[in-house]
Design a protein around this motif. Structure first.
Motif, mmCIF file in Angstrom:
data_model
loop_
_atom_site.group_PDB
_atom_site.id
_atom_site.type_symbol
_atom_site.label_atom_id
_atom_site.label_comp_id
_atom_site.label_asym_id
_atom_site.label_seq_id
_atom_site.Cartn_x
_atom_site.Cartn_y
_atom_site.Cartn_z
ATOM 1 N N ILE A 107 1.750 11.115 -3.581
ATOM 2 C CA ILE A 107 2.528 11.617 -2.439
ATOM 3 C C ILE A 107 3.253 10.462 -1.757
ATOM 4 O O ILE A 107 4.420 10.590 -1.365
ATOM 5 N N LEU A 108 2.582 9.315 -1.619
ATOM 6 C CA LEU A 108 3.195 8.143 -1.007
ATOM 7 C C LEU A 108 4.408 7.683 -1.813
ATOM 8 O O LEU A 108 5.459 7.346 -1.244
ATOM 9 N N LYS A 109 4.282 7.699 -3.130
ATOM 10 C CA LYS A 109 5.411 7.315 -3.983
ATOM 11 C C LYS A 109 6.582 8.283 -3.807
ATOM 12 O O LYS A 109 7.738 7.867 -3.762
ATOM 13 N N VAL A 110 6.259 9.572 -3.704
ATOM 14 C CA VAL A 110 7.319 10.576 -3.496
ATOM 15 C C VAL A 110 7.990 10.359 -2.143
ATOM 16 O O VAL A 110 9.222 10.425 -2.022
ATOM 17 N N GLU A 111 7.190 10.107 -1.105
ATOM 18 C CA GLU A 111 7.742 9.871 0.225
ATOM 19 C C GLU A 111 8.642 8.634 0.219
ATOM 20 O O GLU A 111 9.721 8.639 0.837
ATOM 21 N N GLN A 112 8.204 7.581 -0.457
ATOM 22 C CA GLN A 112 9.013 6.369 -0.538
ATOM 23 C C GLN A 112 10.329 6.648 -1.264
ATOM 24 O O GLN A 112 11.396 6.186 -0.846
ATOM 25 N N LYS A 113 10.251 7.427 -2.333
ATOM 26 C CA LYS A 113 11.450 7.770 -3.102
ATOM 27 C C LYS A 113 12.448 8.533 -2.238
ATOM 28 O O LYS A 113 13.631 8.179 -2.149
ATOM 29 N N TYR A 114 11.964 9.570 -1.564
ATOM 30 C CA TYR A 114 12.875 10.404 -0.772
ATOM 31 C C TYR A 114 13.292 9.742 0.532
ATOM 32 O O TYR A 114 14.356 10.060 1.078
ATOM 33 N N ASN A 115 12.490 8.823 1.010
ATOM 34 C CA ASN A 115 12.887 8.070 2.184
ATOM 35 C C ASN A 115 14.132 7.234 1.878
ATOM 36 O O ASN A 115 15.052 7.136 2.705
ATOM 37 N N LYS A 116 14.180 6.663 0.688
ATOM 38 C CA LYS A 116 15.369 5.907 0.263
ATOM 39 C C LYS A 116 16.560 6.837 0.061
ATOM 40 O O LYS A 116 17.689 6.506 0.410
ATOM 41 N N LEU A 117 16.308 8.015 -0.497
ATOM 42 C CA LEU A 117 17.394 8.967 -0.735
ATOM 43 C C LEU A 117 17.991 9.487 0.584
ATOM 44 O O LEU A 117 19.170 9.840 0.645
ATOM 45 N N ARG A 118 17.162 9.545 1.623
ATOM 46 C CA ARG A 118 17.643 10.057 2.912
ATOM 47 C C ARG A 118 18.499 9.047 3.671
ATOM 48 O O ARG A 118 19.275 9.433 4.549
ATOM 49 N N GLN A 119 18.354 7.777 3.376
ATOM 50 C CA GLN A 119 19.018 6.734 4.164
ATOM 51 C C GLN A 119 20.536 6.906 4.277
ATOM 52 O O GLN A 119 21.091 6.795 5.380
ATOM 53 N N PRO A 120 21.262 7.175 3.178
ATOM 54 C CA PRO A 120 22.718 7.358 3.318
ATOM 55 C C PRO A 120 23.078 8.522 4.245
ATOM 56 O O PRO A 120 24.078 8.453 4.969
ATOM 57 N N PHE A 121 22.257 9.557 4.252
ATOM 58 C CA PHE A 121 22.520 10.712 5.116
ATOM 59 C C PHE A 121 22.234 10.373 6.578
ATOM 60 O O PHE A 121 22.956 10.813 7.480
ATOM 61 N N PHE A 122 21.184 9.603 6.814
ATOM 62 C CA PHE A 122 20.917 9.143 8.179
ATOM 63 C C PHE A 122 22.075 8.290 8.687
ATOM 64 O O PHE A 122 22.487 8.405 9.843
ATOM 65 N N GLN A 123 22.610 7.440 7.807
ATOM 66 C CA GLN A 123 23.724 6.592 8.191
ATOM 67 C C GLN A 123 24.960 7.426 8.519
ATOM 68 O O GLN A 123 25.641 7.194 9.527
ATOM 69 N N LYS A 124 25.245 8.397 7.674
ATOM 70 C CA LYS A 124 26.387 9.277 7.904
ATOM 71 C C LYS A 124 26.214 10.053 9.200
ATOM 72 O O LYS A 124 27.157 10.221 9.998
ATOM 73 N N ARG A 125 24.990 10.533 9.451
ATOM 74 C CA ARG A 125 24.716 11.277 10.683
ATOM 75 C C ARG A 125 24.938 10.393 11.903
ATOM 76 O O ARG A 125 25.513 10.845 12.910
ATOM 77 N N SER A 126 24.508 9.144 11.846
ATOM 78 C CA SER A 126 24.693 8.227 12.975
ATOM 79 C C SER A 126 26.173 8.002 13.260
ATOM 80 O O SER A 126 26.588 7.918 14.419
ATOM 81 N N GLU A 127 26.962 7.900 12.203
ATOM 82 C CA GLU A 127 28.407 7.710 12.380
ATOM 83 C C GLU A 127 29.036 8.922 13.075
ATOM 84 O O GLU A 127 29.922 8.775 13.924
ATOM 85 N N LEU A 128 28.581 10.093 12.723
ATOM 86 C CA LEU A 128 29.119 11.311 13.339
ATOM 87 C C LEU A 128 28.639 11.465 14.779
ATOM 88 O O LEU A 128 29.405 11.864 15.668
ATOM 89 N N ILE A 129 27.379 11.132 15.009
ATOM 90 C CA ILE A 129 26.831 11.217 16.370
ATOM 91 C C ILE A 129 27.587 10.286 17.312
ATOM 92 O O ILE A 129 27.805 10.610 18.487
ATOM 93 N N ALA A 130 28.025 9.136 16.791
ATOM 94 C CA ALA A 130 28.748 8.164 17.615
ATOM 95 C C ALA A 130 30.041 8.739 18.192
ATOM 96 O O ALA A 130 30.567 8.221 19.188
ATOM 97 N N LYS A 131 30.538 9.808 17.611
ATOM 98 C CA LYS A 131 31.765 10.439 18.099
ATOM 99 C C LYS A 131 31.507 11.394 19.272
ATOM 100 O O LYS A 131 32.449 11.886 19.883
#
Length: 286
Positions: A53-77
């Motif tokens: 489960i920890l390995k899966v969480e680590q995998k998907y945590n990395k996959l989520r990062q670009p979306f978190f970044q995109k969300r932050s850019e949109l929130i800044a508006k």
């Protein structure tokens, strides 16, 4: 039956009973040992599952990062996105004083970063525009678990501008106001950055990481939805209100007409009565 025969029978019964007890205890002991073996297998599988489960969480945590970044850019508006989100959150809003809200209007971005192994902790970063309260552009607080599992935390030292330390101001206000005011004004939100007394039970950190950060939009929209609903009703209802108001005016006018008509009828009746009285008076005079 002789007394000796009775004694033999009784001994035999007792020996059989004792033998049954010994057999039962032996079976129970064997069952307990087997249960312990099975439980060990279950624990081994649980540990294996946790690792996977920890390995899966680590995998998907990395996959989520670009979306978190995109969300932050949109929130800044969106102006005041984060202060609105915090004010709308029931637990966080309870920690906000009026001046805390003013300071959080300069908050432009929030980021939560879980450490690579995830189990060892996380960091929350608050990014601020230039503001009249402190010099820092970023305020951070980190939570760690050491190898023995003991929690600890550390944070950025806030460089307050002269006379703008909200943590001291809150304390002074409470001391001057006395006990009556203590329940009205909460401690400053910013005291959280200096509080490391119980890192293992830091509710605000957990709320931001596990509740707000995964989907801050839901809390931002709470107030917006209320406003939108109010505006929608305002747009849809006026015609109905106008009709009701017109109806009430018509009713009032009809009511006034009825009163006038009744008044005229009453006047007519009074005139007739006066005529009758006049006739009677004439008769009496004759």
């Amino acid at each position: 039956m002789s007394a000796s025969a009775a004694k033999v029978s009784k001994k035999e019964l007792n020996s059989n009973y004792d033998g049954a007890d010994e057999t039962s205890e032996k079976e129970q002991q064997e069952a307990i040992e087997h249960i312990d073996e099975v439980q060990n297998e279950i624990d081994r599988l649980n540990e294996q599952a946790s690792e996977e489960i920890l390995k899966v969480e680590q995998k998907y945590n990395k996959l989520r990062q670009p979306f978190f970044q995109k969300r932050s850019e949109l929130i800044a508006k969106i102006p005041n996105f984060w202060v609105t989100t915090f004010v709308n959150h029931p637990q966080v809003s309870a920690l906000l004083g009026e001046e805390d809200e003013e300071a959080l209007h300069y908050l432009t971005r929030v980021e939560v970063t879980e450490f690579e192994d995830i189990k060892s902790g996380y960091r929350i970063d608050f990014y601020f525009d230039e503001n009249p309260y402190f010099e820092n552009k970023v305020l951070s607080k980190e939570f760690h678990l050491n190898e023995s599992g003991d929690p600890s935390s550390k944070s950025t030292e806030i460089k307050w501008k002269s006379g703008k330390d909200l943590t001291k101001r809150s304390s002074q206000t409470q001391n001057k106001a006395g006990k009556k005011r203590q329940h009205e004004e909460p401690e400053s939100f910013f005291t959280w950055f200096t509080d490391h007394s119980d890192a293992g039970a830091d509710e605000l950190g957990e709320v931001i990481k596990d509740d707000i950060w995964p989907n801050p939009l839901q809390y931002y929209l709470d107030r917006k939805m209320v406003q939108f609903t109010h505006l929608s009703r305002t747009c849809l209802v006026p015609d109905m209100d106008d009709e009701e108001a017109e109806g009430e005016d018509d009713d009032d006018e009809e009511g006034l007409e009825d009163i006038d008509e009744e008044g005229d009828e009453d006047d007519g009746e009074e005139d007739e009565d006066d005529g009758d009285d006049g006739e009677d008076d004439e008769g009496e005079d004759d």
